[in-house]
Design an enzyme around this catalytic site. Structure first.
Site, short mmCIF file in Angstrom:
data_model
loop_
_atom_site.label_atom_id
_atom_site.label_comp_id
_atom_site.label_asym_id
_atom_site.label_seq_id
_atom_site.Cartn_x
_atom_site.Cartn_y
_atom_site.Cartn_z
N GLY A 157 -9.06 -1.65 14.35
CA GLY A 157 -7.63 -1.82 14.64
C GLY A 157 -6.98 -2.50 13.44
N CYS B 166 -3.93 -2.16 8.91
CA CYS B 166 -4.25 -1.35 7.73
C CYS B 166 -5.02 -0.08 8.03
CB CYS B 166 -5.02 -2.20 6.73
SG CYS B 166 -4.03 -3.51 6.03
N LEU C 49 -6.99 -7.90 0.49
CA LEU C 49 -7.15 -9.14 1.27
C LEU C 49 -7.47 -8.81 2.72
CD1 LEU C 49 -3.91 -10.90 -0.06
CD2 LEU C 49 -6.23 -11.12 -0.96
N LYS C 50 -8.46 -9.51 3.25
CA LYS C 50 -8.77 -9.32 4.68
C LYS C 50 -8.09 -10.43 5.46
CE LYS C 50 -13.24 -9.68 3.94
NZ LYS C 50 -13.24 -9.81 2.48
N ASN D 6 -10.12 1.66 1.94
CA ASN D 6 -9.92 1.47 3.38
C ASN D 6 -10.48 2.64 4.18
OD1 ASN D 6 -8.81 -1.03 3.20
ND2 ASN D 6 -6.73 -0.45 3.72
N GLU E 124 -3.67 -4.61 -3.06
CA GLU E 124 -4.34 -5.82 -2.52
C GLU E 124 -5.56 -5.42 -1.71
OE1 GLU E 124 -4.54 -6.64 0.83
OE2 GLU E 124 -3.39 -4.94 1.60
N ARG F 38 -1.66 -6.28 16.00
CA ARG F 38 -1.32 -4.89 15.73
C ARG F 38 -2.56 -4.00 15.90
NH1 ARG F 38 1.71 -5.73 10.12
NH2 ARG F 38 0.30 -7.51 10.08
N THR G 67 0.85 -1.20 0.00
CA THR G 67 0.00 0.00 0.00
C THR G 67 0.89 1.25 0.00
OG1 THR G 67 -1.70 -1.20 1.16
CG2 THR G 67 -1.82 1.19 1.30
C1 UDX Z 1 -8.64 -4.37 5.80
C2 UDX Z 1 -9.49 -4.29 4.52
O1 UDX Z 1 -10.82 -4.79 4.81
C3 UDX Z 1 -8.85 -5.06 3.39
O2 UDX Z 1 -9.63 -4.91 2.20
C4 UDX Z 1 -7.44 -4.49 3.19
O3 UDX Z 1 -6.80 -5.10 2.13
C5 UDX Z 1 -6.63 -4.62 4.46
O4 UDX Z 1 -7.32 -3.92 5.51
P1 UDX Z 1 -8.23 -6.17 7.74
O5 UDX Z 1 -7.31 -5.16 8.36
O6 UDX Z 1 -7.79 -7.57 7.62
O7 UDX Z 1 -8.63 -5.73 6.25
O8 UDX Z 1 -9.55 -6.16 8.63
P2 UDX Z 1 -11.09 -5.78 8.45
O9 UDX Z 1 -11.90 -7.00 8.43
O10 UDX Z 1 -11.29 -4.82 7.36
O11 UDX Z 1 -11.36 -5.05 9.87
C6 UDX Z 1 -10.60 -3.93 10.27
C7 UDX Z 1 -11.02 -3.46 11.62
O12 UDX Z 1 -12.33 -2.90 11.60
C8 UDX Z 1 -11.07 -4.55 12.70
O13 UDX Z 1 -10.50 -4.06 13.89
C9 UDX Z 1 -12.55 -4.82 12.89
O14 UDX Z 1 -12.86 -5.28 14.18
C10 UDX Z 1 -13.13 -3.44 12.64
N1 UDX Z 1 -14.53 -3.47 12.19
C11 UDX Z 1 -14.84 -4.02 11.00
C12 UDX Z 1 -15.52 -2.88 12.98
O15 UDX Z 1 -15.25 -2.37 14.07
N2 UDX Z 1 -16.81 -2.88 12.52
C13 UDX Z 1 -17.15 -3.41 11.31
O16 UDX Z 1 -18.35 -3.35 10.97
C14 UDX Z 1 -16.15 -4.01 10.53
#
Ligand code: UDX
Length: 440
Positions: free
Chosen positions: A264, A267, A157-158, A215, A155, A336, A124
């Site tokens: 958190g 990303c 990816l979650k 994001n 990317e 993280r 990123t």
């Molecule tokens: C994210 C993006 O979704 C992904 O497309 C990108 O490539 C990388 O960053 P990720 O960090 O794996 O993915 O987690 P994600 O599922 O997006 O959740 C991020 C944070 O948001 C988590 O702490 C989660 O608990 C929080 N969250 C998510 C909420 O508090 N409420 C929600 O409704 C959704």
């Protein structure tokens, strides 16, 4: 195709393994030799469902191997994906030094030859990075027969579902104005794209911005619903009902509208802050993104204030809290910017003791919380309840959703603070528990 992946973090390892599984020959490079040694035996340094098995399958098939040698990885490659980290620097911008190092290493390994390589940047990176990386390659290779073409391929990816996200992408964004590069990308992604045709070729700058805006928009939805949750608390509405009603509008949708302790992970916090800095560098103000961060930064204090609305500081000092959830979200051991860890760091001195449990993040959490002396790491969720006065839920792991009420009754005060809104409030209240969610 012969593909080299530079960097074996989440993105690099998932990308390399999935490309190998799709029939390519892949080398994944990492400068950390102990990681490479483990990966060569299908041992991955983090928890990601399905990934280890897929690596093993492709090691057995001979489709993937791991190296620390740039010479090896670059001489092999027809195409390179840069997947190194872009951590936050001390000003909140993306630190591009790993990318800069990789560019030099790639150039050093091709300059005496006649090579034409496409390098996709998956890391990123702020807008303008691919173009400056292209300039750097042009400069480093100016006296050579070799040529590198740089493209962007962000990317999406979650963590926790990264393999599935790669294999069934909702979009594949390729930033390039070179038709050979777009053809190459179409060929590489054909097996996962032919049914749904979700590959979009855009300019390099647009691809870079798409990643950050996606994001930032998701983070905005979360901060927005967390703000609405406070209003629900104030007027006695249930945020779950509000979310359902709001999310049924297809223009809004019900994803990423779950209120809780805030976002958190590796990303969202970093990327939103980096995007704010990109705005500033372009002399544009961004009130929305600053508010997204501010709401998120305040959310933990808001949750903790609920604990103080029940216990006075003096009472709390005598209490043991059971904390369920240490990873930043379920299905990962990534800690993280984990709200569970932030919660423990913030409350540990105000309580007598903490019993903590997480299904997979215990090792990483223990290391990170080694400065805290009034914490016990329990072997399972029920052991963590023993001796506790109240339960605090900080990550919505599946196993926490429907706890046995008999076990919960060991809580001395029968109080639950649910930072992810996952428990059945009505059922708990009917069974004489006091329940505090966020917005319900
Ligand atoms: C994210 C993006 O979704 C992904 O497309 C990108 O490539 C990388 O960053 P990720 O960090 O794996 O993915 O987690 P994600 O599922 O997006 O959740 C991020 C944070 O948001 C988590 O702490 C989660 O608990 C929080 N969250 C998510 C909420 O508090 N409420 C929600 O409704 C959704």
């Amino acid at each position: 195709m012969k593909i080299s992946i530079i960097g074996t973090g989440y993105v690099g390892l998932v990308t390399g393994t999935c490309f190998a599984d799709l029939g390519n020959n892949v080398i994944c490079l990492d400068t950390n030799e102990s990681i490479i040694e483990g990966l060569s035996k299908a041992k991955i340094p983090f928890y990601e469902p399905g990934l280890e098995d897929l690596i093993k399958t492709n090691l057995d098939r001979g489709n993937i191997r791991f190296t620390s040698s740039y010479e090896d990885a670059i001489s092999f490659a027809e195409t390179i994906f840069i997947c190194v980290g872009t951590p936050e620097d001390d000003k909140g911008s993306a630190d591009l030094s790993f990318i800069q190092d990789v560019v030099i290493k790639i150039s050093d390994n091709i300059k005496d030859k006649d090579r034409h390589l496409t390098v996709f940047i998956k890391s990123t990176v702020p807008s303008g990075t691919c173009s400056s990386v292209q300039d750097k390659f042009d400069e480093l290779l100016q006296h050579s027969q070799s040529k590198v073409v740089v493209a962007s391929n962000p990317e999406f990816l979650k963590e926790g579902s990264a393999v599935a996200d790669f294999m069934k992408p909702d979009r594949i964004i390729v930033g390039t104005d070179d038709s050979n590069v777009s053809k190459l990308a179409e060929r590489l992604y054909r097996p996962v794209n032919w049914k749904s045709n979700r590959l979009k070729v855009v300019s390099v700058e647009a691809a870079e911005i798409i990643k950050y805006s996606a994001n930032a928009f998701l983070a905005t939805k979360i901060s927005f619903i967390n703000e609405i949750a406070k209003l629900c608390d104030a007027v006695g509405a249930d945020i779950a009902e509000v979310r359902t009603g709001v999310g049924l509008d297809p223009r809004i949708g019900n994803h990423f509208l779950y209120s809780g302790l805030g976002f958190g992970g590796s990303c969202f916090p970093k990327d939103v802050r980096a995007l704010i800095n990109t705005f500033t560098e372009n002399s544009i103000d961004t009130e929305i993104l600053k508010a997204v961060i501010e709401v998120n930064d305040n959310q933990l204090d808001y949750f903790i204030s609920k604990i103080y609305s029940i216990y006075t500081p003096k009472e709390l000092k005598k209490k043991t809290l059971c904390v369920w959830g240490l990873s930043f979200k379920p299905e990962t051991d990534d800690i993280r910017e984990s709200l569970g860890l932030k919660f423990i760091n913030s409350i540990s001195r105000q309580v007598k003791h903490i019993n903590a449990y997480d299904p997979v993040a215990m090792t990483k959490a223990k290391e990170s919380l080694s400065n805290i002396d009034n914490i016990t790491f329990s072997k399972d969720s029920t052991e963590a309840l023993e001796g506790a006065d109240a339960l605090v839920i900080t990550t919505e792991w599946r196993e926490f959703w429907n706890p046995d009420l008999e076990y919960l009754k060991v809580l001395k005060d029968q109080i639950i603070f649910d930072g992810r809104n996952i428990l059945d409030k009505k059922l708990l209240e009917e069974n004489e528990f006091s329940y505090f969610g966020i917005g319900r």
